[in-house]
Design a protein around this motif. Structure first.
Motif, PDB file in Angstrom:
ATOM      1  N   VAL A   1       0.814  -1.042   0.091  1.00 14.13           N
ATOM      2  CA  VAL A   1       0.042  -0.092  -0.124  1.00 14.13           C
ATOM      3  C   VAL A   1       0.726   1.341   0.074  1.00 14.13           C
ATOM      4  O   VAL A   1       0.450   2.364  -0.666  1.00 14.13           O
ATOM      5  N   TRP A   2       1.966   1.381   0.791  1.00 14.43           N
ATOM      6  CA  TRP A   2       2.778   2.185   0.918  1.00 14.43           C
ATOM      7  C   TRP A   2       3.579   2.719  -0.465  1.00 14.43           C
ATOM      8  O   TRP A   2       3.875   3.586  -0.691  1.00 14.43           O
ATOM      9  N   SER A   3       3.871   1.582  -1.075  1.00 12.56           N
ATOM     10  CA  SER A   3       4.327   1.856  -2.336  1.00 12.56           C
ATOM     11  C   SER A   3       3.683   2.596  -3.424  1.00 12.56           C
ATOM     12  O   SER A   3       4.138   3.459  -4.103  1.00 12.56           O
ATOM     13  N   ASP A   4       2.210   2.493  -3.101  1.00  7.75           N
ATOM     14  CA  ASP A   4       1.456   3.133  -3.986  1.00  7.75           C
ATOM     15  C   ASP A   4       1.593   4.885  -3.457  1.00  7.75           C
ATOM     16  O   ASP A   4       1.401   5.619  -4.318  1.00  7.75           O
ATOM     17  N   GLU A   5       1.551   5.085  -2.392  1.00  8.56           N
ATOM     18  CA  GLU A   5       1.500   6.278  -1.630  1.00  8.56           C
ATOM     19  C   GLU A   5       2.829   7.042  -2.097  1.00  8.56           C
ATOM     20  O   GLU A   5       2.645   8.115  -2.405  1.00  8.56           O
ATOM     21  N   LEU A   6       3.813   6.288  -2.143  1.00  7.89           N
ATOM     22  CA  LEU A   6       5.245   6.885  -2.660  1.00  7.89           C
ATOM     23  C   LEU A   6       5.141   7.378  -4.116  1.00  7.89           C
ATOM     24  O   LEU A   6       5.478   8.487  -4.422  1.00  7.89           O
ATOM     25  N   LEU A   7       4.440   6.649  -4.841  1.00 12.97           N
ATOM     26  CA  LEU A   7       4.262   7.141  -6.334  1.00 12.97           C
ATOM     27  C   LEU A   7       3.192   8.280  -6.205  1.00 12.97           C
ATOM     28  O   LEU A   7       3.494   9.209  -6.982  1.00 12.97           O
ATOM     29  N   HIS A   8       2.104   8.351  -5.512  1.00  9.64           N
ATOM     30  CA  HIS A   8       0.984   9.368  -5.633  1.00  9.64           C
ATOM     31  C   HIS A   8       1.377  10.653  -4.823  1.00  9.64           C
ATOM     32  O   HIS A   8       0.934  11.531  -4.988  1.00  9.64           O
ATOM     33  N   ALA A   9       2.392  10.436  -3.857  1.00  5.43           N
ATOM     34  CA  ALA A   9       2.650  11.678  -2.861  1.00  5.43           C
ATOM     35  C   ALA A   9       3.862  12.345  -3.261  1.00  5.43           C
ATOM     36  O   ALA A   9       4.326  13.041  -2.544  1.00  5.43           O
ATOM     37  N   GLY A  10       4.490  11.850  -4.564  1.00  7.24           N
ATOM     38  CA  GLY A  10       5.553  12.501  -4.926  1.00  7.24           C
ATOM     39  C   GLY A  10       5.515  13.881  -5.558  1.00  7.24           C
ATOM     40  O   GLY A  10       6.263  14.362  -6.140  1.00  7.24           O
ATOM     41  N   GLY A  11       4.272  14.497  -5.569  1.00 12.48           N
ATOM     42  CA  GLY A  11       4.170  15.806  -6.090  1.00 12.48           C
ATOM     43  C   GLY A  11       3.898  15.936  -7.733  1.00 12.48           C
ATOM     44  O   GLY A  11       4.295  16.917  -8.237  1.00 12.48           O
ATOM     45  N   LEU A  12       3.772  14.615  -8.474  1.00 11.10           N
ATOM     46  CA  LEU A  12       3.753  14.701  -9.776  1.00 11.10           C
ATOM     47  C   LEU A  12       2.168  15.046 -10.182  1.00 11.10           C
ATOM     48  O   LEU A  12       1.353  14.806  -9.636  1.00 11.10           O
ATOM     49  N   PRO A  13       2.058  15.697 -11.326  1.00  5.29           N
ATOM     50  CA  PRO A  13       0.747  16.160 -11.677  1.00  5.29           C
ATOM     51  C   PRO A  13      -0.123  15.061 -12.030  1.00  5.29           C
ATOM     52  O   PRO A  13       0.351  13.842 -12.578  1.00  5.29           O
ATOM     53  N   PRO A  14      -1.276  14.992 -11.860  1.00  3.12           N
ATOM     54  CA  PRO A  14      -2.331  14.077 -11.914  1.00  3.12           C
ATOM     55  C   PRO A  14      -2.076  13.242 -13.357  1.00  3.12           C
ATOM     56  O   PRO A  14      -2.192  12.147 -13.632  1.00  3.12           O
ATOM     57  N   GLU A  15      -2.072  14.051 -14.396  1.00  2.00           N
ATOM     58  CA  GLU A  15      -1.725  13.662 -15.936  1.00  2.00           C
ATOM     59  C   GLU A  15      -0.678  12.778 -15.928  1.00  2.00           C
ATOM     60  O   GLU A  15      -0.670  11.629 -16.823  1.00  2.00           O
ATOM     61  N   THR A  16       0.377  13.098 -15.342  1.00  2.00           N
ATOM     62  CA  THR A  16       1.659  12.385 -15.317  1.00  2.00           C
ATOM     63  C   THR A  16       1.464  11.007 -14.641  1.00  2.00           C
ATOM     64  O   THR A  16       1.922   9.977 -15.156  1.00  2.00           O
ATOM     65  N   LEU A  17       0.718  11.263 -13.391  1.00  2.00           N
ATOM     66  CA  LEU A  17       0.646   9.761 -12.838  1.00  2.00           C
ATOM     67  C   LEU A  17      -0.255   8.817 -13.539  1.00  2.00           C
ATOM     68  O   LEU A  17       0.086   7.848 -13.565  1.00  2.00           O
ATOM     69  N   ALA A  18      -0.996   9.312 -14.369  1.00  4.41           N
ATOM     70  CA  ALA A  18      -2.180   8.515 -15.039  1.00  4.41           C
ATOM     71  C   ALA A  18      -1.332   7.838 -16.283  1.00  4.41           C
ATOM     72  O   ALA A  18      -1.514   6.819 -16.355  1.00  4.41           O
ATOM     73  N   ARG A  19      -0.380   8.370 -16.822  1.00  3.99           N
ATOM     74  CA  ARG A  19       0.446   7.625 -17.768  1.00  3.99           C
ATOM     75  C   ARG A  19       1.345   6.507 -16.990  1.00  3.99           C
ATOM     76  O   ARG A  19       1.480   5.656 -17.653  1.00  3.99           O
ATOM     77  N   ALA A  20       1.688   6.801 -15.761  1.00  4.02           N
ATOM     78  CA  ALA A  20       2.642   6.021 -14.814  1.00  4.02           C
ATOM     79  C   ALA A  20       1.885   4.720 -14.595  1.00  4.02           C
ATOM     80  O   ALA A  20       2.399   3.300 -14.430  1.00  4.02           O
ATOM     81  N   ARG A  21       0.610   4.620 -14.042  1.00  2.58           N
ATOM     82  CA  ARG A  21      -0.060   3.886 -13.487  1.00  2.58           C
ATOM     83  C   ARG A  21      -0.157   2.450 -14.348  1.00  2.58           C
ATOM     84  O   ARG A  21       0.130   1.327 -13.488  1.00  2.58           O
TER      85      ARG A  21
ATOM     86  N   PHE B   1       3.082   0.684 -13.719  1.00  2.00           N
ATOM     87  CA  PHE B   1       3.123   0.353 -12.565  1.00  2.00           C
ATOM     88  C   PHE B   1       2.581  -0.916 -11.962  1.00  2.00           C
ATOM     89  O   PHE B   1       3.000  -1.753 -11.335  1.00  2.00           O
ATOM     90  N   ASP B   2       1.100  -0.999 -12.435  1.00  2.00           N
ATOM     91  CA  ASP B   2       0.410  -2.066 -12.105  1.00  2.00           C
ATOM     92  C   ASP B   2       0.647  -3.206 -12.873  1.00  2.00           C
ATOM     93  O   ASP B   2       0.780  -4.286 -12.254  1.00  2.00           O
ATOM     94  N   GLU B   3       1.126  -3.037 -14.063  1.00  2.00           N
ATOM     95  CA  GLU B   3       1.668  -4.254 -15.100  1.00  2.00           C
ATOM     96  C   GLU B   3       3.044  -4.844 -14.204  1.00  2.00           C
ATOM     97  O   GLU B   3       2.948  -6.176 -13.926  1.00  2.00           O
ATOM     98  N   MET B   4       3.562  -3.938 -13.642  1.00  2.00           N
ATOM     99  CA  MET B   4       4.809  -4.492 -13.101  1.00  2.00           C
ATOM    100  C   MET B   4       4.634  -5.064 -11.708  1.00  2.00           C
ATOM    101  O   MET B   4       5.209  -6.191 -11.712  1.00  2.00           O
ATOM    102  N   ARG B   5       3.850  -4.664 -11.103  1.00  2.00           N
ATOM    103  CA  ARG B   5       3.429  -5.459  -9.797  1.00  2.00           C
ATOM    104  C   ARG B   5       2.812  -6.690 -10.051  1.00  2.00           C
ATOM    105  O   ARG B   5       3.000  -7.593  -9.156  1.00  2.00           O
ATOM    106  N   THR B   6       1.973  -6.583 -11.096  1.00  2.00           N
ATOM    107  CA  THR B   6       1.241  -7.873 -11.428  1.00  2.00           C
ATOM    108  C   THR B   6       2.204  -9.174 -11.906  1.00  2.00           C
ATOM    109  O   THR B   6       2.474 -10.060 -11.701  1.00  2.00           O
ATOM    110  N   GLU B   7       2.999  -8.462 -12.601  1.00  4.84           N
ATOM    111  CA  GLU B   7       3.978  -9.214 -13.446  1.00  4.84           C
ATOM    112  C   GLU B   7       4.997 -10.098 -12.301  1.00  4.84           C
ATOM    113  O   GLU B   7       5.499 -11.256 -12.274  1.00  4.84           O
TER     114      GLU B   7
END
Lengths: 236, 236
Positions: free
Chosen positions: B22-42, B45-51
Motif C-alpha cells: 500500500v505504501w509503495s502506492d503512496e510513494l508514487l502518488h505523494a511524490g508531487g507529480l501532476p495527475p496527468e503524469t501519474l495517469a501515464r505511469a499507473r 506500475f500495475d503491470e509491473m506489480r502483477t508481473e
C-alpha cells in the motif's frame, strides 16, 4: 512433487492476496475517471487500506495477548470494520464527487458509530445467529475464541463459575453444540448480550442523529437511514 | 500470551507486507507529480506489480514441481527479475517523461535481455560468489535447492554420478562446506557454468546491440551501457 505442500499453499495464497491488492488499484484507476478526480480519491483510498491492515494487526495482537479490554475490542472494531466498511467508502464517494468539507464531516459522524454498531451486530449474530441466515456455522467465533466486544463484556462481568466456562470452552477447536450452548448461556447470564445490544442501540442512535443534521441531499439521507437499519438489524 | 507464536509471526509478516505494498502506492502518488503524469505511469506500475507477483508464483511452482526445464527457469527470470528490476522501471520513467513509443521499444529491447542476464549472473554468484562481496552465505541457493538456469543446466547434462550428487545434496538444509564444494564441482563438470556464462554473454550482447540503436539521448546511452556492465559483472 517436492517440498512441503503446506508451505506451497501458504505461498500461493499470499501471492494471490498480493495480486488482489494490486488489482484493487487497477479497478480504481481503470474505471474511466479523470486524473484530477482520482487524485482526490487516492489519499482516502490509501488511508482506508492502511487503517484496515493496522486494524487487522490489532485484532491479531488482541487474540495473541488474550487481552480482555472493552477499549481494545472497540478500537479493533473501529479500524478493522467501521472505517473500512462504512466511513471510508462514504468519504471515498465524497472525494470523488468533490463534496465540501461539511459533507465529509457529516458522513464521518454518521459512518463511524454505525460501523462499530455493524461490527457488534455481526459479533452477536456470530454467536447467536441462525446459520441459515448468517451463512456461518453456529458458534464459529466461539470456536476461534475471538475477543469481540461481546466476549470481553462477558469476561468483565463473569463470576467464578462463568469465568471457568469461558476459559475452558472459548477457542476450543473441538467445541461442540453443548459447548456452544454453555457459552451462549454464560454470555447471557453475565449480562454481556444485553450490554452489547445496548451499545449497538446507542451507537445507532448517534449515527442517526448525525445523519439528521448532515449536509447531504434528501435522497442520500433516506438511503443512509435504510443502510443504518439494515446494518444493525437483529436478523439478516 | 495465547495461541501459536508462529502463526502470530506469520500473520504479522503478511500484514506488514500488505502495508508495504500500500505504501509503495503512496510513494508514487505523494511524490508531487501532476495527475496527468501519474495517469501515464499507473498502467506500467500495475503491470509491473502483477508481473513480479506472477513471476514469484511461477518460481514457487517450479520449486514445488522440481521442474527441471531451461524454458521455465528462463521464464521465471523474465517475469520475476528482468521485467521487475530492469525493463518496467525503465518504461515507468519513459511513461512519466511522456516519451514516444520508439523510446519505450528501445528500452524494452535493452532491458529485457539485460534483466535476464542480471538474474543469471546473480544465480552464478549465488553458487560461486565470495560472501564478502555478495553479502550472502556461500551456497545458500544450493541449500534452498533453487531451480535456477544454472542448476537446471546441470541436471540437463548430468551423467549418473553427477545426477546422484545433485539429487542427494540440492535442497539439503544441512548442506555443509563439503556439500557445497561437491555441487560446485558437478555444476562445472556438467558444463552448466560455461553454458550459463555463455548465455549471460549472449543476452548482454543483445542488450547492448539494442542500446546502440535505441532512441535515447547520448547521456542516457552512456549510463545504460555502464548499467549493463555493472549488472552482469563477474564480481560485485
Amino acid at each position: 512433487m517436492a517440498g512441503d505442500p503446506d508451505a506451497f499453499g501458504d505461498s500461493a495464497a499470499i501471492l494471490l492476496g498480493d495480486l488482489c491488492l494490486v488489482w484493487s488499484d487497477e479497478l480504481l484507476h481503470a474505471g474511466g475517471l479523470p486524473p484530477e478526480t482520482l487524485a482526490r480519491a487516492r489519499p482516502v483510498f490509501d488511508e482506508m487500506r492502511t487503517e484496515v491492515t493496522v486494524g487487522q494487526y490489532l485484532d491479531v495482537f488482541a487474540q495473541a495477548t488474550a487481552h480482555t479490554s472493552i477499549e481494545l475490542a472497540s478500537k479493533v472494531a473501529r479500524y478493522k470494520a467501521a472505517k473500512y466498511t462504512v466511513e471510508r467508502p462514504l468519504l471515498l464517494g465524497a472525494a470523488l464527487a468533490d463534496a465540501p468539507p461539511s459533507v465529509h464531516a457529516g458522513l464521518s459522524a454518521y459512518g463511524l458509530p454505525l460501523g462499530e454498531a455493524f461490527q457488534f451486530r455481526d459479533d452477536v449474530l456470530g454467536v447467536f445467529g441462525d446459520p441459515a441466515q448468517t451463512g456461518k456455522p453456529a458458534g464459529d467465533d466461539l470456536r476461534e475464541g475471538k475477543r469481540t466486544y461481546l466476549v470481553v463484556a462477558a469476561f468483565e462481568a463473569a463470576g467464578d463459575a462463568e469465568r471457568a466456562v469461558l476459559e475452558a470452552r472459548l477457542g476450543d477447536p473441538a467445541l461442540d453444540a453443548a459447548g456452544v450452548a454453555a457459552l451462549r448461556e454464560v454470555i447471557r447470564s453475565t449480562g454481556a448480550l444485553d450490554r452489547t445490544e445496548a451499545r449497538i442501540a446507542e451507537l445507532t442512535a448517534v449515527a442517526l442523529d448525525a445523519l439528521a443534521t448532515a449536509d447531504v441531499d434528501p435522497e442520500a439521507r433516506e438511503v443512509l437511514a435504510e443502510l443504518a437499519a439494515a446494518a444493525t438489524a437483529r436478523t439478516e
